[in-house]
Write a protein that holds these residues in place. Sequence first.
Motif, mmCIF file in Angstrom:
data_model
loop_
_atom_site.group_PDB
_atom_site.id
_atom_site.type_symbol
_atom_site.label_atom_id
_atom_site.label_comp_id
_atom_site.label_asym_id
_atom_site.label_seq_id
_atom_site.Cartn_x
_atom_site.Cartn_y
_atom_site.Cartn_z
ATOM 1 N N GLN A 146 4.262 2.166 -2.596
ATOM 2 C CA GLN A 146 5.082 0.964 -2.597
ATOM 3 C C GLN A 146 4.189 -0.250 -2.891
ATOM 4 O O GLN A 146 2.972 -0.203 -2.680
ATOM 5 C CB GLN A 146 5.739 0.758 -1.233
ATOM 6 N N THR A 147 4.814 -1.333 -3.312
ATOM 7 C CA THR A 147 4.101 -2.593 -3.529
ATOM 8 C C THR A 147 4.913 -3.718 -2.914
ATOM 9 O O THR A 147 6.127 -3.803 -3.111
ATOM 10 C CB THR A 147 3.887 -2.875 -5.026
ATOM 11 N N LEU A 148 4.235 -4.578 -2.156
ATOM 12 C CA LEU A 148 4.890 -5.747 -1.568
ATOM 13 C C LEU A 148 4.281 -6.996 -2.188
ATOM 14 O O LEU A 148 3.060 -7.196 -2.128
ATOM 15 C CB LEU A 148 4.702 -5.778 -0.054
ATOM 16 N N ARG A 189 3.801 4.809 2.053
ATOM 17 C CA ARG A 189 4.751 4.799 3.171
ATOM 18 C C ARG A 189 5.266 6.207 3.400
ATOM 19 O O ARG A 189 5.781 6.851 2.500
ATOM 20 C CB ARG A 189 5.927 3.879 2.844
ATOM 21 N N ASP A 228 -0.541 -3.006 -2.217
ATOM 22 C CA ASP A 228 -0.028 -1.657 -2.437
ATOM 23 C C ASP A 228 -0.219 -0.839 -1.164
ATOM 24 O O ASP A 228 -1.211 -1.005 -0.444
ATOM 25 C CB ASP A 228 -0.772 -0.976 -3.589
ATOM 26 N N TYR A 229 0.704 0.066 -0.914
ATOM 27 C CA TYR A 229 0.587 0.894 0.289
ATOM 28 C C TYR A 229 1.337 2.199 0.098
ATOM 29 O O TYR A 229 2.224 2.321 -0.751
ATOM 30 C CB TYR A 229 1.101 0.154 1.524
ATOM 31 N N VAL A 276 2.099 3.905 7.522
ATOM 32 C CA VAL A 276 1.913 2.994 6.401
ATOM 33 C C VAL A 276 0.425 2.759 6.197
ATOM 34 O O VAL A 276 -0.293 2.379 7.131
ATOM 35 C CB VAL A 276 2.665 1.670 6.639
ATOM 36 N N ILE A 298 5.339 7.815 -0.106
ATOM 37 C CA ILE A 298 5.746 7.113 -1.313
ATOM 38 C C ILE A 298 4.882 5.873 -1.529
ATOM 39 O O ILE A 298 4.631 5.110 -0.593
ATOM 40 C CB ILE A 298 7.227 6.690 -1.215
ATOM 41 N N THR A 308 12.863 -4.024 7.077
ATOM 42 C CA THR A 308 13.472 -3.119 6.097
ATOM 43 C C THR A 308 13.502 -1.652 6.514
ATOM 44 O O THR A 308 14.173 -0.847 5.860
ATOM 45 C CB THR A 308 12.726 -3.215 4.750
ATOM 46 N N GLU A 347 -0.236 -9.424 -4.007
ATOM 47 C CA GLU A 347 0.557 -8.252 -3.651
ATOM 48 C C GLU A 347 -0.332 -7.261 -2.929
ATOM 49 O O GLU A 347 -1.565 -7.337 -3.009
ATOM 50 C CB GLU A 347 1.176 -7.611 -4.895
ATOM 51 N N SER A 407 17.408 7.096 0.767
ATOM 52 C CA SER A 407 16.501 6.038 0.319
ATOM 53 C C SER A 407 15.244 5.978 1.184
ATOM 54 O O SER A 407 14.204 5.490 0.740
ATOM 55 C CB SER A 407 17.212 4.681 0.331
#
Length: 236
Positions: free
Chosen positions: A14-16, A36, A33-34, A87, A12, A116, A31, A5
């Motif tokens: 990602q969105t937070l 990683r 976006d980044y 990141v 990759i 995380t 939100e 994972s």
Amino acid sequence: MSSSSLQPGQQIAQTLELPLGENPAHVRPSEIDYLRYMPKGASPDGEYPLLLFLHGAGQRGTDVQQVRDHGPPSFVEQQADFPFITVSPQCRPDCWWTMDGYLTALEHLINHLRETLPVDPTRIYLTGLSLGGYGTFALAARNPGLFAAAVPICGGGDPEWAEKLKSTPLWAFHGERDPVVPLIRSTEMVEAITAAGGQIQLTIYPDAEHDSWTRTYESPAVYEWLLTHQLQQGTT
């Protein structure tokens, strides 16, 4: 979290999702976006240094892949031994990293990453170019004691932040012929932080214009320097 994972060796998208609080979305994004990247061979049982990269004005937008244009996200997947969790968030159009809402968003992002991912909390580093160089000074000033070291490139800030920045080791870079962000933006920060008793050094490229980031991010010495700095346990 399993090793699969983490997807080591890949960058990759990602969105937070972020809490808005009392601020409308144009002040604080809902939100962020980044990209990683996890180091090759990363394990959930390990602890890895985290490098947060803030892009320049040209990479603002709604397509996070634009962030690959410059800096660490442009090469990490080709590096066999790049040791940092890297990141690279994206700033929305017509916004700036130095906006209060975006600084808050970045703080939420760092907290999320620490919760995380297998991040070593004593080795969190910050860097950025141009707009991101300004963001680097601003975010470090808002969070003394969070970053083990920071590298602002062709950026600047408010010299009044010197007292808050003096505890963070800084290595600034700038092109002497920069027509976009004048060299004085870095030198005035260096003078103020030095006067406050801080740890800051400045490398000036006499022949460089605005692009003082390519040779900086290509230099192994920059990453070696970052890794020489580590917070004492209990200070984060």
